[in-house]
Design an enzyme around this catalytic site. Structure first.
Site, PDB file in Angstrom:
ATOM      1  N   CYS A 271       2.306   1.343  -3.002  1.00 55.00           N
ATOM      2  CA  CYS A 271       2.977   2.069  -1.931  1.00 55.00           C
ATOM      3  C   CYS A 271       3.074   1.224  -0.655  1.00 55.00           C
ATOM      4  O   CYS A 271       3.745   0.197  -0.661  1.00 55.00           O
ATOM      5  CB  CYS A 271       2.255   3.398  -1.695  1.00 55.00           C
ATOM      6  SG  CYS A 271       3.191   4.599  -0.735  1.00 55.00           S
ATOM      7  N   HIS A 354       2.397   5.675  -6.912  1.00 54.53           N
ATOM      8  CA  HIS A 354       0.974   6.015  -6.927  1.00 54.53           C
ATOM      9  C   HIS A 354       0.496   6.113  -8.376  1.00 54.53           C
ATOM     10  O   HIS A 354       0.667   7.157  -9.021  1.00 54.53           O
ATOM     11  CB  HIS A 354       0.741   7.357  -6.216  1.00 54.53           C
ATOM     12  CG  HIS A 354       0.995   7.331  -4.750  1.00 54.53           C
ATOM     13  ND1 HIS A 354       0.438   8.252  -3.875  1.00 54.53           N
ATOM     14  CD2 HIS A 354       1.735   6.498  -3.976  1.00 54.53           C
ATOM     15  CE1 HIS A 354       0.833   7.996  -2.643  1.00 54.53           C
ATOM     16  NE2 HIS A 354       1.631   6.940  -2.682  1.00 54.53           N
ATOM     17  N   GLU A 356      -2.339   6.470  -9.802  1.00 55.47           N
ATOM     18  CA  GLU A 356      -3.386   7.434 -10.149  1.00 55.47           C
ATOM     19  C   GLU A 356      -2.785   8.800 -10.469  1.00 55.47           C
ATOM     20  O   GLU A 356      -3.412   9.638 -11.123  1.00 55.47           O
ATOM     21  CB  GLU A 356      -4.408   7.539  -9.016  1.00 55.47           C
ATOM     22  CG  GLU A 356      -4.208   8.627  -8.001  1.00 55.47           C
ATOM     23  CD  GLU A 356      -2.909   8.547  -7.213  1.00 55.47           C
ATOM     24  OE1 GLU A 356      -2.477   9.577  -6.675  1.00 55.47           O
ATOM     25  OE2 GLU A 356      -2.297   7.460  -7.134  1.00 55.47           O
TER      26      GLU A 356
END
Length: 379
Positions: A271, A354, A356
């Site tokens: 990001c 992202h 995760e």
């Protein structure tokens, strides 16, 4: 529809467009950039993502609040400046719910607005781009609202990461809670791999994933120096997500330049960290019209596609990168913006999304595995 809260609340955009609705959460007036998220789940994780710092968030999914708030799933103590939804459900029901979204907004002094046509609002933002605005439960007339908005800073040129970054170093030891997400195989070394994570607005779930992949994580502030990082003898260095204009994060860009030039330690950025890598490599960034914020953005190249979770308003200009040292590894398949890169001769890579995926699909979790593999090759 039952409206248990205060009427006469409104949203005013910088172009003068006004939406009337109902207030929930805290009372008062809040200003910020109006953006939208297309996710259909995970509103608690979304509104506590530090990448939204300084912004007022609109959910395109119409029903928000029905699962309440628990005390485990918040990604940070930094929250959105305001919240706009179509339908607010005050009748929350979930076995993990501990308080209502309304009460949580009050406790965190966040102003909410519901009962507006979020479809019409999103159409305006998609056609005209994200813009500043305010939501208010006070009796401000249009002229006074527009004056307030005109004095609000533009997102271009704002370094917000320094406002959400940790002030002190700390170790993170928590792992992913759900058993299906725990990394199954041993990393092949008795000692945990040591990660230094630079916090530009890092999410708890990202730290959890690093620990779940066999790493010991030391989190450092965004203003950390080259000496601060190397003094901790890391096996790998992680540059996190975060809010604001990446070109203003000079401490992070200078740190990335030094570490890239050093080039001996694997580095992974996501990001804002991805954008900082691009700037450190001599590239340029630009503001997207309305950004990428949601859980269903397809990214990839060469017939390899993953569905990703994204939250950003800026992107790297691909024409500003040197193809002699940088390889673009992923594109956002909706608009062909740069979604991933790696250095051709050093163990350094980054993605715009992202991985995760909290909330979101788990297609990108392999990137943590790649990061670990790079470190193990050098142990």
């Amino acid at each position: 529809m039952n409206h248990p809260f205060k009427k006469n609340a409104k949203l005013v955009l910088s172009n003068g467009t006004t939406f009337s609705g109902y207030s929930f959460g805290a009372v008062g007036t809040t200003l910020g950039e109006i953006v939208f998220n297309t996710g259909m789940t995970g509103y608690q994780e979304v509104i506590t993502d530090p990448s939204y710092f300084g912004q007022i968030l609109t959910f395109t999914y119409p029903e928000i609040g029905n699962t309440g708030i628990n005390f485990e799933d918040s990604e940070s103590d930094n929250c959105v400046k305001g919240l706009i939804v179509r339908n607010y459900s005050n009748n929350n029901s979930n076995w993990r719910s501990q308080i209502s979204l309304n009460q949580w907004l009050i406790d965190n002094n966040i102003i909410g607005l519901y009962g507006v046509d979020t479809r019409a609002l999103v159409k305006i933002l998609r056609s005209n781009g994200s813009m500043n605005g305010l939501i208010t439960s006070e009796n401000n007339n249009l002229d006074s609202c527009l004056k307030l908005i005109s004095n609000a800073p533009d997102m271009n040129g704002l370094n917000l990461s320094r406002e959400v970054s940790t002030k002190n170093n700390y170790f993170w030891k928590e792992t992913t809670k759900t058993s299906f997400d725990i990394r199954k195989k041993d990393i092949g070394t008795k000692n945990k791999l040591k990660i230094v994570a630079i916090d530009f607005g890092i999410k708890k779930s990202i730290l959890n994933r690093l620990v779940s992949h066999g790493c010991e994580v030391l989190v450092l502030p965004s203003h950390s120096s080259f000496e601060d990082v190397l003094g901790n003898n890391p096996d790998g260095i992680f540059f996190s997500n975060g809010p604001g204009d990446p070109s203003t994060v000079l401490d992070g860009i200078n740190l990335a330049k030094s570490l890239i030039n050093y080039g001996k330690i694997p580095m992974f950025g996501i990001c804002l960290g991805h954008q900082i890598f691009g700037l450190a490599l001599g590239g340029e960034t630009y503001k997207l019209p309305f950004g990428h914020r949601g859980l269903n953005h397809p990214c990839g190249m060469n017939n390899n596609v993953e569905i990703t979770s994204q939250n950003h308003g800026f992107a790297i200009d691909p024409n500003s990168l040197s193809n002699e040292i940088v390889e673009i590894t992923h594109l956002n398949l909706n608009d062909k913006t740069v979604a991933g890169l790696k250095l051709k001769n050093k163990p350094i890579f980054s993605v715009q999304y992202h991985p995760e995926a909290s909330p979101g699909p788990h297609d990108s979790d392999y990137l943590f595995e790649n990061f670990v593999s790079l470190m193990l090759e050098r142990c």
